[in-house]
Design an enzyme around this catalytic site. Structure first.
Site, PDB file in Angstrom:
ATOM      1  N   HIS A 193      35.125  39.046  43.080  1.00 15.17           N
ATOM      2  CA  HIS A 193      36.091  39.982  42.507  1.00 15.17           C
ATOM      3  C   HIS A 193      35.555  41.409  42.634  1.00 15.17           C
ATOM      4  CE1 HIS A 193      39.633  40.938  40.119  1.00 15.17           C
ATOM      5  NE2 HIS A 193      38.896  41.797  39.426  1.00 15.17           N
ATOM      6  N   HIS A 199      41.947  47.394  38.646  1.00 17.41           N
ATOM      7  CA  HIS A 199      41.784  46.204  39.475  1.00 17.41           C
ATOM      8  C   HIS A 199      43.032  45.334  39.418  1.00 17.41           C
ATOM      9  CE1 HIS A 199      40.386  43.040  36.298  1.00 17.41           C
ATOM     10  NE2 HIS A 199      41.121  43.947  35.717  1.00 17.41           N
ATOM     11  N   CYS A 203      42.569  41.401  44.589  1.00 20.68           N
ATOM     12  CA  CYS A 203      41.577  42.410  44.188  1.00 20.68           C
ATOM     13  C   CYS A 203      41.061  43.244  45.356  1.00 20.68           C
ATOM     14  CB  CYS A 203      40.427  41.751  43.426  1.00 20.68           C
ATOM     15  SG  CYS A 203      39.415  40.604  44.409  1.00 20.68           S
TER      16      CYS A 203
END
Length: 399
Positions: free
Chosen positions: A362, A374, A314
């Site tokens: 994240h 993402h 990420c």
């Protein structure tokens, strides 16, 4: 006299790497193959049976938790890897300096030897005094200084140079030794973090192994329902953002006449965004470049610890996206959240970074209308998704 120093072996900037890394992940289809072995083996008579909604949801919750833990461990791994690379670079630099100053020390020793040999032959220096001058022990510098009272001119300068080079070489050897010890410790930590990630993913794979066709279908239905709910919330968020933008635009238009005719020329540069001034134009251009880059990566696999160009985790994706726009971001989510200006969810504009979970494990790149790009998790690919599918921690505008 020419030097024939043997070239030293350099330390790789990622010394713990043992070759080309194998991507840790599995196909998205595996997400639909969950095993209840660990739960059914210990199930009490009153526990829900495999295949029921409650048991499938419990396994899904466990798998999601393992993915979350793996992502947190990945950020720890990324941080340790970054430190390892920085320390390896520092060690190489120090070893280069040690080698360079060793050459200077040897040259000073040769020069000093010329004078010492001459004085020894003439009886002006004892063998013990000459040995003292050639000593590598920095503790002998005081005694060396005592001998200097018996020397003058070029001899004294030769001794000064030798003492300086000896002290510098000793200091740099100590620094190099300390940096090597630090690098070794970081590489041990790196190995531990890597194992932690792999262990979490192994547990998830064990849970995602042997569901029946009925259980697979039930899990797929749960995932679909979750996605639909997240998209509904994202649409509501986007509508609220549009309403807020419209109100802000109306407010600015109402205030504009009061600023007088002299400001009318500059008003034309405002643009359609929520920000004004020439700075916003630059920011908008950079954000557009970051989004263009992220969109060009759609479909590439998630691999923990990866920063491109063929796969990403990420924070690796968001770092690469903004790098393409000329903005340097740190490696981990924990550092990226500190890079830029904090903004509220209602103030999000395309290009902002959205962070998730209380542990900030994240991150995604906001693209507007409640959506982001993402790199989700192992077994998945870089894709567009609603920002409402995970609990939002906060958001940052990098530029």
């Amino acid at each position: 006299m020419a030097s024939h120093r043997k070239p030293r072996t350099r330390i790789p900037t990622y010394a713990s790497s043992t070759g080309r890394r194998t991507a840790v992940g599995f196909t998205t289809a595996a997400l639909a193959s969950v095993t209840l072995l660990s739960q059914t083996a210990n199930a009490a008579p009153g526990d829900p049976k495999p295949g029921t909604t409650q048991s499938i949801e419990a396994v899904k919750e466990k798998v999601d938790s393992l993915y979350h833990q793996a992502e947190t461990a990945t950020q720890h791994y990324n941080s340790a890897k970054e430190r390892s690379e920085q320390q390896a670079t520092k060690v190489n630099r120090l070893l280069d300096k040690v080698a360079e100053n060793t050459e200077k020390l040897n040259e000073a020793r040769r020069t000093l030897g010329t004078y010492a040999a001459a004085q020894y032959r003439d009886g002006g220096m004892t063998s013990s005094a000459a040995s003292l001058l050639f000593s590598n022990d920095p503790q002998d510098l005081f005694d060396q200084s005592h001998l200097m009272s018996r020397m003058a001119g070029s001899q004294k300068r030769a001794v000064d140079d030798f003492q300086t080079q000896a002290a510098k070489a000793a200091k740099e050897r100590r620094e190099a030794a300390q940096s090597l010890a630090s690098l070794t410790e970081t590489q041990r930590e790196l190995k531990t973090k890597k194992k932690s990630v792999q262990d979490k993913l192994t547990q998830a794979r064990q849970l995602l192994a042997n569901l029946t066709a009925k259980e697979k279908a039930r899990l797929a239905a749960i995932e679909k329902k979750k996605d639909e709910e997240a998209r509904r919330k994202a649409a509501e968020l986007a509508e609220k953002q549009r309403e807020a933008a419209a109100k802000e635009k109306q407010r600015q238009e109402q205030e504009q006449p009061s600023s007088g005719a002299s400001s009318s020329g500059s008003g034309s540069s405002t643009g359609s965004g929520s920000s004004t001034g020439s700075g916003s134009t630059t920011t908008g251009t950079k954000a557009a470049k970051a989004i263009d880059f992220a969109e060009s990566q759609l479909g590439k696999p998630y691999v923990w610890g990866a920063t491109g160009p063929n796969s990403y985790d990420c924070s690796g994706l968001t770092q690469a996206a903004w790098k393409a726009a000329g903005v340097s971001l740190p490696r981990t989510t924990w550092d990226q959240v500190k890079a830029g200006t904090r903004v509220s969810t209602s103030e999000l504009i395309p290009g902002d970074l959205v962070f998730f979970y209380d542990d900030i494990s994240h991150v995604g790149l906001y693209i507007g209308d409640g959506m982001m790009i993402h790199a989700p998790k192992p077994g998945d690919v870089v894709k567009k998704a609603p920002i409402t599918e995970m609990p939002i921690y906060g958001s940052v505008r990098p530029a």
